[in-house]
Design a protein around this motif. Structure first.
Motif, PDB file in Angstrom:
ATOM      1  N   GLY A   2      12.347  65.225  -4.226  1.00 57.40           N
ATOM      2  CA  GLY A   2      11.346  64.909  -3.207  1.00 57.40           C
ATOM      3  C   GLY A   2      11.933  64.038  -2.108  1.00 57.40           C
ATOM      4  O   GLY A   2      11.712  64.282  -0.913  1.00 57.40           O
ATOM      5  N   SER A  27      13.670  74.082  -5.408  1.00 55.51           N
ATOM      6  CA  SER A  27      14.158  73.291  -6.531  1.00 55.51           C
ATOM      7  C   SER A  27      13.952  74.053  -7.835  1.00 55.51           C
ATOM      8  O   SER A  27      12.914  74.680  -8.038  1.00 55.51           O
ATOM      9  CB  SER A  27      13.422  71.946  -6.598  1.00 55.51           C
ATOM     10  OG  SER A  27      13.820  71.258  -7.771  1.00 55.51           O
ATOM     11  N   LEU A  61      12.801  65.338 -10.107  1.00 57.21           N
ATOM     12  CA  LEU A  61      11.912  65.778  -9.026  1.00 57.21           C
ATOM     13  C   LEU A  61      11.625  64.647  -8.043  1.00 57.21           C
ATOM     14  O   LEU A  61      11.391  64.888  -6.857  1.00 57.21           O
ATOM     15  CB  LEU A  61      10.604  66.333  -9.604  1.00 57.21           C
ATOM     16  CG  LEU A  61      10.700  67.782 -10.105  1.00 57.21           C
ATOM     17  CD1 LEU A  61       9.431  68.192 -10.844  1.00 57.21           C
ATOM     18  CD2 LEU A  61      10.972  68.749  -8.955  1.00 57.21           C
ATOM     19  N   HIS A  74      10.121  75.154  -8.494  1.00 58.04           N
ATOM     20  CA  HIS A  74       9.147  74.058  -8.384  1.00 58.04           C
ATOM     21  C   HIS A  74       8.171  74.357  -7.245  1.00 58.04           C
ATOM     22  O   HIS A  74       8.579  74.804  -6.170  1.00 58.04           O
ATOM     23  CB  HIS A  74       9.895  72.740  -8.112  1.00 58.04           C
ATOM     24  CG  HIS A  74       8.979  71.596  -7.801  1.00 58.04           C
ATOM     25  ND1 HIS A  74       8.104  71.086  -8.741  1.00 58.04           N
ATOM     26  CD2 HIS A  74       8.799  70.873  -6.662  1.00 58.04           C
ATOM     27  CE1 HIS A  74       7.431  70.082  -8.182  1.00 58.04           C
ATOM     28  NE2 HIS A  74       7.829  69.945  -6.924  1.00 58.04           N
ATOM     29  N   ASP A  75       6.893  74.092  -7.473  1.00 60.61           N
ATOM     30  CA  ASP A  75       5.874  74.277  -6.440  1.00 60.61           C
ATOM     31  C   ASP A  75       5.677  72.933  -5.722  1.00 60.61           C
ATOM     32  O   ASP A  75       5.246  71.949  -6.326  1.00 60.61           O
ATOM     33  CB  ASP A  75       4.562  74.731  -7.108  1.00 60.61           C
ATOM     34  CG  ASP A  75       3.421  74.873  -6.116  1.00 60.61           C
ATOM     35  OD1 ASP A  75       3.682  74.793  -4.893  1.00 60.61           O
ATOM     36  OD2 ASP A  75       2.274  75.067  -6.563  1.00 60.61           O
ATOM     37  N   PHE A  76       6.004  72.925  -4.418  1.00 60.25           N
ATOM     38  CA  PHE A  76       5.908  71.681  -3.652  1.00 60.25           C
ATOM     39  C   PHE A  76       4.489  71.392  -3.138  1.00 60.25           C
ATOM     40  O   PHE A  76       4.273  70.372  -2.482  1.00 60.25           O
ATOM     41  CB  PHE A  76       6.855  71.722  -2.439  1.00 60.25           C
ATOM     42  CG  PHE A  76       8.313  71.560  -2.796  1.00 60.25           C
ATOM     43  CD1 PHE A  76       8.862  70.298  -3.010  1.00 60.25           C
ATOM     44  CD2 PHE A  76       9.151  72.663  -2.902  1.00 60.25           C
ATOM     45  CE1 PHE A  76      10.211  70.149  -3.344  1.00 60.25           C
ATOM     46  CE2 PHE A  76      10.500  72.522  -3.226  1.00 60.25           C
ATOM     47  CZ  PHE A  76      11.025  71.261  -3.445  1.00 60.25           C
ATOM     48  N   ILE A 105      10.620  74.031   1.055  1.00 65.36           N
ATOM     49  CA  ILE A 105      10.429  73.176   2.225  1.00 65.36           C
ATOM     50  C   ILE A 105      11.241  73.806   3.359  1.00 65.36           C
ATOM     51  O   ILE A 105      12.457  73.991   3.216  1.00 65.36           O
ATOM     52  CB  ILE A 105      10.913  71.735   1.935  1.00 65.36           C
ATOM     53  CG1 ILE A 105      10.107  71.135   0.766  1.00 65.36           C
ATOM     54  CG2 ILE A 105      10.825  70.868   3.179  1.00 65.36           C
ATOM     55  CD1 ILE A 105       8.605  71.068   0.980  1.00 65.36           C
ATOM     56  N   ASP A 113       3.084  67.999  -3.952  1.00 69.76           N
ATOM     57  CA  ASP A 113       3.819  66.925  -3.241  1.00 69.76           C
ATOM     58  C   ASP A 113       3.328  66.813  -1.799  1.00 69.76           C
ATOM     59  O   ASP A 113       3.133  65.723  -1.273  1.00 69.76           O
ATOM     60  CB  ASP A 113       5.326  67.236  -3.223  1.00 69.76           C
ATOM     61  CG  ASP A 113       5.885  67.547  -4.598  1.00 69.76           C
ATOM     62  OD1 ASP A 113       6.579  66.691  -5.150  1.00 69.76           O
ATOM     63  OD2 ASP A 113       5.607  68.642  -5.123  1.00 69.76           O
TER      64      ASP A 113
END
Lengths: 442, 274
Positions: free
Chosen positions: A343, A331, A339, A121-123, A155, A126
């Protein structure tokens, strides 16, 4: 008889369909029996030996408690949870099977490899959507965790200065009250220590040796640029003068016997054990060394009290320091409901409260900006956090070669370094092959 | 019969076909494209591959030179039921049954230049701290040296075979005036021909795919001085080059099959020795 068989077959078929249906619901569904959005964590298990895993376990329990009825982290028992050679392959297999956990931890090299599967997953969106959260991180905290197009694959879990631990008593015995600030002075001290029967610096042929290589490169004028960008390209490293100079100096230490005899094994414990036994004057490593080694039963009595940590010496007078944020929470889910919980979890893990608790439990340093008063009030382990205060004072900060280097650098180094030190290949061949083999193994 | 066929197909034929097909492809688990002989061209032009092939044959040879003669000699001696032979048999068999990883860890300590037993024993002669595993000149030999302690299988098989030899033969030779050594050399040893061939086959099967010992002791270094074909294929596999890894794997298969056929013929395995 035939009717009985037909009924039995039909019943079995219905039951199997039910079971399969239930499996399907469980696989694709996001909520548990309590109605909470449930996510799986593959690095949140209890551990008696890994303080990071143990902290994650306790933090996940706190998260579950704080989010009762809303979110729930389910711990997966994972033999490859801690850092190790097999961890990446384990997750690569899961990625191929489209079965990555919802949340887990990887180091920067692993992230580089696994992001290629397209399953992480690309944060970035977010973080963009939550400017306050994004601004809470230390500058450059995402350096090693980002993609070429600005993706934020993880993260940050910590941001640590990696220095050199040294034995004040041994240094004093050869006339040094503090750690040398130039490489020439360091070598003069090493010669004296060797003469006194001590190992000047304990290395391992892998992690710690690469740390010193990074220090020798990064404390040269163009060295930091090499470690932050050129090392990741397909360029031949033998054309970089900083790399050449550093490599030859490091080889000189081996030739002069400034390093432990078992420094090629690639096993950090060989280096650590020399220091912990009081036989080596110095060993490079991060702040976690205090908790996992220096304060363990393996350390000789009183060693902690005579140990200090210093930035690396420099070529002239300017010292340098490796600062890394080499691990992070990633993730593997694309389920929007999950998600949401992911988060919430990573925000929780990067909150001031949790990063300070993690620093206390593991000796690592927070990846987010924490007010000085909070740090003081938390009473963090002094030796672990001492280098943090030195970051602004050193002339250069640079990453460990592992952080921006190709994923195969460890294996390539371990294979080539002993042959280079023994003079079987020259510097040009060593650096050229190191670049090529590191890239091939990533 | 049918279940056996299914199992054979599932665990032998299917992997063999997958290996044979994918060895001619570029395959990383998701992408797949036939590339003809490209993998083999690359394989045969890579000096590391030839180094790995040479090392694999070296370990096979070392195993034949070290384990088989030593194992047969020890087995024949213990078969004479010397005092304490059961205890010795157990002690000798232990290294064979412990895991390869544990065995390798023990030897990495044994060879450690700082605290290893070997350097301590040799200190009066060498006076130094030699790093046996990470010196290109000694690394291969140091790995092969560990074979000395993995003779348990050969010993146990030889003891069992000697026990099956009719005692009348040995008694008749004794009556004819043959000494103990003559009886062992000229009667027992020739009768062991079949079983020696069998243990050579078994050792070859193990050594041709040698991986764990080298992986843990040296990771294939220094400068690939100890890399084996299996380790070479493994590296390609973890780099996501599965087709290339399978091409290397096919070489292991062909090499192994060639060696096995040669040994079977040389020792006339399957023919009665008596």
């Amino acid at each position: 008889m035939r009717i009985t068989k037909t009924v039995a077959a039909a019943t079995t078929a219905v039951l199997m369909a039910g079971v399969l249906g239930a499996c399907g619901t469980s696989k694709g569904g996001s909520t548990n029996a309590a109605g909470e959005i449930e996510i799986t964590c593959a690095t949140c298990q209890k551990s008696a030996t890994d303080p990071f895993l143990q902290f994650n376990f306790e933090a996940a329990q706190r998260f579950n408690e704080a989010n009762k009825g809303k979110y729930h982290v389910k711990t997966l028992q994972n033999a490859n949870a801690g850092s190790g050679d097999a961890r990446l392959q384990y997750y690569q297999r899961l990625a191929l099977a489209n079965d990555l956990p919802d949340v887990f931890q990887l180091n920067s090299a692993e992230i580089k490899s696994l992001s290629g599967t397209g399953k992480l997953h690309d944060f970035a969106p977010d973080l963009k959507a939550d400017a306050k959260w994004a601004a809470s991180f230390q500058p450059r905290a995402f350096d090693a965790l980002s993609g070429r197009d600005g993706q934020r694959w993880a993260i940050p879990q910590q941001q640590d200065p990696i220095g050199i631990f040294y034995n004040r008593k041994l240094l004093k015995s050869v006339g040094y009250d503090s750690f040398p600030t130039t490489w020439d002075d360091f070598e003069a001290m090493a010669a004296k220590l060797k003469g006194a029967g001590a190992t000047p610096i304990a290395l391992d042929g892998d992690w710690a040796t690469l740390l010193m290589w990074s220090n020798l490169i990064g404390t040269q004028p163009a060295g930091s640029a090499f470690l932050t960008s050129e090392i990741a390209t397909s360029k031949d490293w033998s054309t970089n003068q900083a790399a050449v100079k550093a490599t030859e100096r490091l080889r000189g230490w081996q030739a002069k016997g400034f390093v432990n005899a078992d420094s090629f094994s690639g096993d950090f414990q060989n280096a650590a054990s020399k220091y912990l036994a009081g036989k080596a004057a110095a060993v490079p490593n991060g702040p976690w060394f205090v908790k996992t080694n220096l304060k363990s039963a393996n350390a000789s009595p009183g060693l902690y009290d005579v140990t200090d940590a210093a930035p690396s010496p420099g070529w002239d007078s300017g010292q340098g320091l490796i600062v890394v944020s080499g691990a992070g929470w990633v993730s593997g889910t694309s389920d929007q409901t999950k998600l949401e919980a992911v988060g919430a979890f990573v925000r929780f893990m990067s909150s001031t409260d949790e990063v300070v608790k993690q620093a206390k439990a593991t000796g690592s340093n927070p990846p987010v900006k924490v007010p000085a008063a909070t740090v003081d009030a938390a009473g963090l382990e002094p030796l672990s956090s001492r280098l943090v205060t030195q970051i602004p004072r050193v002339a250069q900060t640079f990453p460990h070669a592992r952080v921006h280097g190709p994923g195969g650098i460890d294996a390539a180094w371990k294979n080539l370094w002993p042959a280079y030190v023994k003079g079987e290949i020259d510097t040009k061949a060593f650096l050229s092959r190191l670049a090529a083999e590191s890239a091939a193994g990533s | 019969m049918l279940p056996a066929l299914v199992l054979f197909a599932l665990f032998f034929l299917v992997p063999l076909v997958v290996l044979a097909v994918t060895a001619f492809s570029r395959w990383g688990g998701v992408d797949f494209a036939f590339t003809g002989l490209d993998n083999y061209r690359r394989l045969f032009s890579d000096p590391v591959f030839w180094k790995a092939a040479g090392n694999t044959l070296f370990y096979c040879g070392a195993s034949m030179v070290i384990q088989v003669p030593l194992g047969v000699a020890v087995g024949m001696t213990l078969a004479m039921k010397v005092p304490g032979w059961k205890v010795f048999r157990t002690i000798i068999f232990i290294p064979f049954v412990i895991s390869g990883a544990a065995y390798a860890l023990v030897f990495s300590m044994f060879y450690n230049p700082s605290y290893g037993l070997l350097n301590n024993l040799l200190a009066p002669v060498t006076g130094g701290q030699h790093d046996w595993l990470f010196d290109s000149g000694t690394a291969r030999w140091a790995v092969a040296g560990t074979f000395v302690f993995i003779i348990g299988f050969v010993v146990v098989v030889v003891i069992a075979e000697v026990a099956a030899i009719p005692t009348e033969l040995l008694e008749a030779a004794e009556v004819d005036g043959a000494s103990l050594i003559q009886r062992q050399l000229f009667i027992v040893l020739p009768l062991l021909r079949n079983i020696i061939g069998t243990v050579i086959l078994v050792r070859l099967l193990v050594d041709i795919g040698m991986f764990d010992l080298v992986f843990i002791l040296t990771s294939g270094g220094p400068d690939n001085a100890t890399t084996t074909l299996a380790l070479y294929a493994y590296r390609a596999y973890v780099q996501g080059q599965w087709g290339y890894a399978n091409a290397a794997g096919s070489v292991i298969l062909i090499l192994g099959a060639t060696l096995i056929v040669t040994v079977r013929r040389a020792f006339r395995i399957g023919e009665r020795a008596l």
